[in-house]
Design a protein around this motif. Structure first.
Motif, mmCIF file in Angstrom:
data_model
loop_
_atom_site.group_PDB
_atom_site.id
_atom_site.type_symbol
_atom_site.label_atom_id
_atom_site.label_comp_id
_atom_site.label_asym_id
_atom_site.label_seq_id
_atom_site.Cartn_x
_atom_site.Cartn_y
_atom_site.Cartn_z
ATOM 1 N N UNK A 185 7.479 -24.489 -11.351
ATOM 2 C CA UNK A 185 7.933 -23.258 -10.706
ATOM 3 C C UNK A 185 9.200 -22.730 -11.377
ATOM 4 N N UNK A 186 10.115 -23.599 -11.722
ATOM 5 C CA UNK A 186 11.352 -23.164 -12.360
ATOM 6 C C UNK A 186 11.080 -22.616 -13.767
ATOM 7 N N UNK A 187 10.115 -23.204 -14.462
ATOM 8 C CA UNK A 187 9.751 -22.676 -15.775
ATOM 9 C C UNK A 187 9.188 -21.271 -15.634
ATOM 10 N N UNK A 188 8.325 -21.061 -14.671
ATOM 11 C CA UNK A 188 7.771 -19.728 -14.394
ATOM 12 C C UNK A 188 8.896 -18.735 -14.103
ATOM 13 N N UNK A 189 9.827 -19.110 -13.222
ATOM 14 C CA UNK A 189 10.926 -18.214 -12.868
ATOM 15 C C UNK A 189 11.784 -17.861 -14.069
ATOM 16 N N UNK A 190 12.014 -18.828 -14.933
ATOM 17 C CA UNK A 190 12.836 -18.580 -16.122
ATOM 18 C C UNK A 190 12.150 -17.588 -17.054
ATOM 19 N N UNK A 191 10.832 -17.668 -17.169
ATOM 20 C CA UNK A 191 10.116 -16.817 -18.110
ATOM 21 C C UNK A 191 9.916 -15.393 -17.595
ATOM 22 N N UNK A 192 9.689 -15.233 -16.297
ATOM 23 C CA UNK A 192 9.441 -13.880 -15.777
ATOM 24 C C UNK A 192 10.736 -13.173 -15.399
ATOM 25 N N UNK A 193 11.822 -13.924 -15.190
ATOM 26 C CA UNK A 193 13.099 -13.310 -14.837
ATOM 27 C C UNK A 193 13.263 -13.120 -13.336
ATOM 28 N N UNK A 194 14.491 -12.828 -12.934
ATOM 29 C CA UNK A 194 14.811 -12.773 -11.511
ATOM 30 C C UNK A 194 14.077 -11.650 -10.784
ATOM 31 N N UNK A 195 14.055 -10.448 -11.374
ATOM 32 C CA UNK A 195 13.448 -9.311 -10.666
ATOM 33 C C UNK A 195 11.968 -9.540 -10.390
ATOM 34 N N UNK A 196 11.235 -9.957 -11.409
ATOM 35 C CA UNK A 196 9.795 -10.186 -11.210
ATOM 36 C C UNK A 196 9.544 -11.372 -10.293
ATOM 37 N N UNK A 197 10.377 -12.391 -10.366
ATOM 38 C CA UNK A 197 10.163 -13.567 -9.513
ATOM 39 C C UNK A 197 10.361 -13.231 -8.042
ATOM 40 N N UNK A 198 11.175 -12.226 -7.751
ATOM 41 C CA UNK A 198 11.402 -11.822 -6.363
ATOM 42 C C UNK A 198 10.356 -10.837 -5.864
ATOM 43 N N UNK A 199 9.664 -10.144 -6.771
ATOM 44 C CA UNK A 199 8.659 -9.164 -6.378
ATOM 45 C C UNK A 199 7.252 -9.739 -6.406
ATOM 46 N N UNK A 259 1.176 -4.860 -10.555
ATOM 47 C CA UNK A 259 1.654 -3.479 -10.467
ATOM 48 C C UNK A 259 2.181 -3.055 -11.831
ATOM 49 N N UNK A 260 2.187 -1.759 -12.057
ATOM 50 C CA UNK A 260 2.635 -1.269 -13.354
ATOM 51 C C UNK A 260 4.107 -1.573 -13.589
ATOM 52 N N UNK A 261 4.932 -1.553 -12.532
ATOM 53 C CA UNK A 261 6.348 -1.845 -12.723
ATOM 54 C C UNK A 261 6.563 -3.302 -13.114
ATOM 55 N N UNK A 262 5.816 -4.205 -12.489
ATOM 56 C CA UNK A 262 5.950 -5.613 -12.860
ATOM 57 C C UNK A 262 5.504 -5.838 -14.295
ATOM 58 N N UNK A 263 4.413 -5.186 -14.696
ATOM 59 C CA UNK A 263 3.961 -5.376 -16.073
ATOM 60 C C UNK A 263 4.957 -4.772 -17.055
ATOM 61 N N UNK A 264 5.552 -3.645 -16.697
ATOM 62 C CA UNK A 264 6.584 -3.057 -17.547
ATOM 63 C C UNK A 264 7.737 -4.046 -17.744
ATOM 64 N N UNK A 265 8.186 -4.659 -16.657
ATOM 65 C CA UNK A 265 9.288 -5.623 -16.762
ATOM 66 C C UNK A 265 8.876 -6.869 -17.537
ATOM 67 N N UNK A 266 7.624 -7.264 -17.416
ATOM 68 C CA UNK A 266 7.159 -8.459 -18.129
ATOM 69 C C UNK A 266 7.082 -8.220 -19.638
ATOM 70 N N UNK A 267 6.567 -7.066 -20.054
ATOM 71 C CA UNK A 267 6.495 -6.843 -21.501
ATOM 72 C C UNK A 267 7.886 -6.660 -22.088
ATOM 73 N N UNK A 268 8.848 -6.270 -21.242
ATOM 74 C CA UNK A 268 10.236 -6.193 -21.710
ATOM 75 C C UNK A 268 10.894 -7.571 -21.746
ATOM 76 N N UNK A 269 10.128 -8.598 -21.411
ATOM 77 C CA UNK A 269 10.588 -9.977 -21.566
ATOM 78 C C UNK A 269 9.654 -10.756 -22.495
ATOM 79 N N UNK A 270 8.853 -10.021 -23.294
ATOM 80 C CA UNK A 270 8.043 -10.669 -24.310
ATOM 81 C C UNK A 270 6.644 -11.060 -23.894
ATOM 82 N N UNK A 271 6.205 -10.659 -22.683
ATOM 83 C CA UNK A 271 4.846 -10.959 -22.233
ATOM 84 C C UNK A 271 3.887 -9.900 -22.769
ATOM 85 N N UNK A 272 2.606 -10.219 -22.752
ATOM 86 C CA UNK A 272 1.560 -9.295 -23.172
ATOM 87 C C UNK A 272 0.289 -9.683 -22.447
#
Length: 504
Positions: free
Chosen positions: A484-498, A36-49
Motif C-alpha cells: 500500500x505504501x509503494x502504491x501511495x508513493x507512486x501515485x502521489x498524495x492527491x491521487x491517493x486521497x481521491x 476519472x480524467x482528472x486522476x489520469x491527468x495527474x497520473x501521467x504527470x507522474x510518469x504513468x501511462x
C-alpha cells in the motif's frame, strides 16, 4: 464518480520490445476499474501511462530502456522542415494525386504492442479509460457475498456502487475538429470502385466564403475580418499574419490550405466519441476495425485471427463506458484510411494509438496525424484555456526508433524523481551519457506531490470506504503495508486521497 483501482505491484524481468531484451523490463502497474480524467491527468504527470485499462509506470532506474514522459507545447510549436515536407506531400497527393515513391519512414505516435496486457488488444477495450461502476459494483457484491457465505454470514444485498463516494467531474470538450472537405470529382480508390457512402461535398458558395476568409486573413485588415465573422462565419484557427512576403506559414496554413475544385482526392478528419460509443462510432465500427486488423497484420505481423471482432466488442472484463476517449477518423474519398486514438484530458490531448491502412504508408501518416493532433490541441485551447499541451507518450533516448518524438519542439521531459517538466534541450546532453537521468537542475529539490500522509490514502474494503489509517488496524499481514505504501508513493498524495484502492 471516483476512480477505483487494483494495484498489481512490481513486474520485473520481462521482454522489452524496444531493445529486445528478454528480461530487462521493469514496471509497476494497476488495473483501473474506473478512472476519472482528472486522476489520469495527474497520473501521467507522474510518469504513468495507460494501455487499455491497465495503467503502468516504468521503474526508471531499473528498467532496460527508461521511458520518459514527453509533452509538446503546441502554442509555441513551429513545424520543422521535415514536418513541412510531410504536409506538402499530403497536399500534392490531394491536389494532383501524386504518390511519392522511394524510401520513407513512418513515425506512428503509438505505444508498442508489448505494453498491452493479455486480452487487451481488442479495439474498444484498448481505447477507453472508464468502465461502468455499477458493473464493478455487481462484481464486488458477488465477491463479498462469496466471502460472507464462507464465513457463515448472510449476504447483504446492497450494491457496492451505492457506497462509492461520487466525485463531480465536468467534461469540457470542444465540438470537434472542423472538417474542411472540398468539391472533387469522383476518384477511384486503390483497387476499389466508386464509394456510394461518400459524404456530400460542400456547395460552391461555401468554398467561395472559405477563399474570401483566407484572402482576408492574408491581408489582415482587422475591420474586414471582424465583419466577416459577424456575418456568422466561425472564427479562424489561423493566427493573424503580418503583411510580409517572408512570413512563415503557420501549422494551420499548411494543413488547411484551400484545395482547387478539381482536386484529385478529398481528405476529411472526423472526431467521434469512442466511449460511450457515439452513433457515428457505431456506424463506422466495422470499417474502422478492418483498418485496425489489416494494420496489425501488416505492421505488427499479427496472425489473421487476432484480434477478432468479438474480442473487440466484448472485452473480458466487462463493458467500458469511457470518459474522454475519442477517435480521429481520417476519411479519404469517402472511406477510413487511418484512425488516431486520443484522450482529451483537463490539461492536454494525449495520443494513445494510431493505426492506418498500410496501402497509404507513403503519406507518412504517423507524422501527419501527430501534426493534426497538435493543431487540434491548439483549437481546443481556444475554448478551454488550461488545455494547452500535447502528450506524445514516452520518449526513449536509448531506442533510435523512438527518438523522433523529440523533433516536435518545443517539448519537455518529465523528471523521473521530482516530476517537474524540463525542456528537452537541457535533458539531451545528460541522456547521451546515461540512460537514466534526473533532469531537475536543483539537487535539493524533492517530489512535492509525494505521499506525505499515507494514513489519508483511500481504501475500498468490504464495500466500505475508509482511510488507510483505519484500514491498517485490521491487517495482520506485514507485506500488506509495504504494498500500500509503494502504491501511495507512486501515485502521489492527491491521487491517493481521491482514488479508491481496492483491497480484498
Amino acid at each position: 464518480m471516483a476512480s477505483v483501482v487494483e494495484y498489481k505491484g512490481l513486474k520485473a524481468g520481462y521482454h522489452c520490445g524496444y531493445c529486445d531484451s528478454e528480461e530487462g523490463k521493469v514496471s509497476c502497474g494497476m488495473w483501473a476499474h474506473s478512472m476519472t480524467v482528472q486522476d489520469y491527468q495527474d497520473l501521467i504527470d507522474r510518469g504513468w501511462r495507460r494501455s487499455g485499462k491497465y495503467v503502468y509506470k516504468p521503474v526508471m532506474n531499473q528498467t532496460c530502456c527508461p521511458q520518459y514522459t514527453i509533452r509538446c507545447r503546441p502554442l509555441q510549436f513551429q513545424p520543422s522542415k521535415s514536418h513541412k515536407k510531410v504536409l506538402k506531400k499530403m497536399l500534392k497527393f490531394l491536389v494532383k494525386g501524386e504518390i511519392s515513391r522511394g524510401n520513407y519512414e513512418d513515425e506512428p505516435m503509438e505505444p508498442t504492442m508489448e505494453d498491452a496486457v493479455a486480452g487487451d488488444f481488442g479495439l474498444i477495450n484498448k481505447l477507453d479509460i472508464q468502465c461502468d461502476l455499477k458493473t464493478f459494483g455487481d462484481d464486488l457484491t458477488e465477491r463479498f457475498e462469496s466471502e460472507e457465505k464462507q464465513k457463515g454470514r448472510s449476504p447483504k444485498t446492497e450494491a457496492a456502487s451505492e457506497l462509492i463516494q461520487s466525485q463531480a467531474m465536468e467534461e469540457k470538450l470542444g465540438s470537434g475538429e472542423p472538417s474542411r472537405p472540398v468539391r472533387a470529382p469522383p476518384a477511384p480508390k486503390p483497387g476499389k470502385g466508386a464509394d456510394l457512402s461518400k459524404p456530400p461535398c460542400r456547395k460552391a458558395k461555401e468554398i467561395r466564403k472559405e477563399r474570401k476568409r483566407l484572402k482576408l486573413m492574408q491581408q489582415n485588415p482587422a475591420g474586414q475580418l471582424e465583419g466577416l465573422q459577424a456575418q456568422g462565419e466561425p472564427p479562424s484557427l489561423f493566427p493573424p499574419k503580418a503583411n510580409k512576403s517572408n512570413q512563415p506559414k503557420s501549422l494551420e496554413d499548411l494543413i488547411f490550405e484551400s484545395l482547387p475544385e478539381n482536386a484529385s482526392h478529398k481528405l476529411e478528419v472526423r472526431v467521434v466519441r469512442s466511449s460511450p460509443p457515439s452513433s457515428q462510432f457505431k456506424a463506422t465500427f466495422q470499417e474502422s476495425y478492418q483498418v485496425y486488423k489489416r494494420y496489425q497484420m501488416v505492421i505488427h505481423k499479427d496472425p489473421p485471427d487476432k484480434p477478432t471482432v468479438s474480442q473487440a466488442e466484448n472485452p473480458p472484463n466487462g463493458p467500458d463506458c469511457g470518459y474522454g476517449s475519442f477517435h480521429q477518423q481520417y476519411w479519404l474519398d469517402g472511406r477510413i484510411v487511418a484512425v488516431g486514438v486520443i484522450d482529451i484530458l483537463p490539461s492536454c490531448v494525449s495520443s494513445v494509438y494510431l493505426y492506418y491502412d498500410p496501402d497509404y504508408s507513403f503519406l507518412s501518416l504517423g507524422v501527419y496525424s501527430a501534426l493534426r493532433e497538435i493543431a487540434f490541441t491548439r483549437q481546443l485551447h481556444q475554448k478551454t484555456a488550461q488545455l494547452s499541451y500535447y502528450y506524445m507518450g514516452f520518449y526513449i533516448h536509448s531506442c533510435p526508433k523512438m527518438k523522433y518524438k523529440g523533433q516536435y519542439r518545443p517539448s519537455d521531459l518529465l523528471c523521473p524523481e521530482t516530476y517537474v517538466w524540463v525542456p528537452i534541450e537541457q535533458c539531451l546532453p545528460s541522456l547521451d551519457n546515461s540512460k537514466y537521468c534526473r533532469f531537475n537542475p536543483d539537487p535539493e529539490a524533492v517530489d512535492e506531490g509525494r505521499s506525505k500522509d499515507p494514513d489519508r490514502l483511500q481504501v475500498l474494503y468490504k464495500k466500505a470506504i475508509l482511510p488507510y489509517g483505519a484500514y491498517k488496524k485490521h491487517q495482520r499481514d506485514p507485506a500488506e503495508e509495504a504494498v500500500v505504501l509503494q502504491y501511495g508513493r507512486l501515485v502521489g498524495q492527491r491521487c491517493s486521497e481521491r482514488m479508491l484502492l481496492f483491497r480484498n
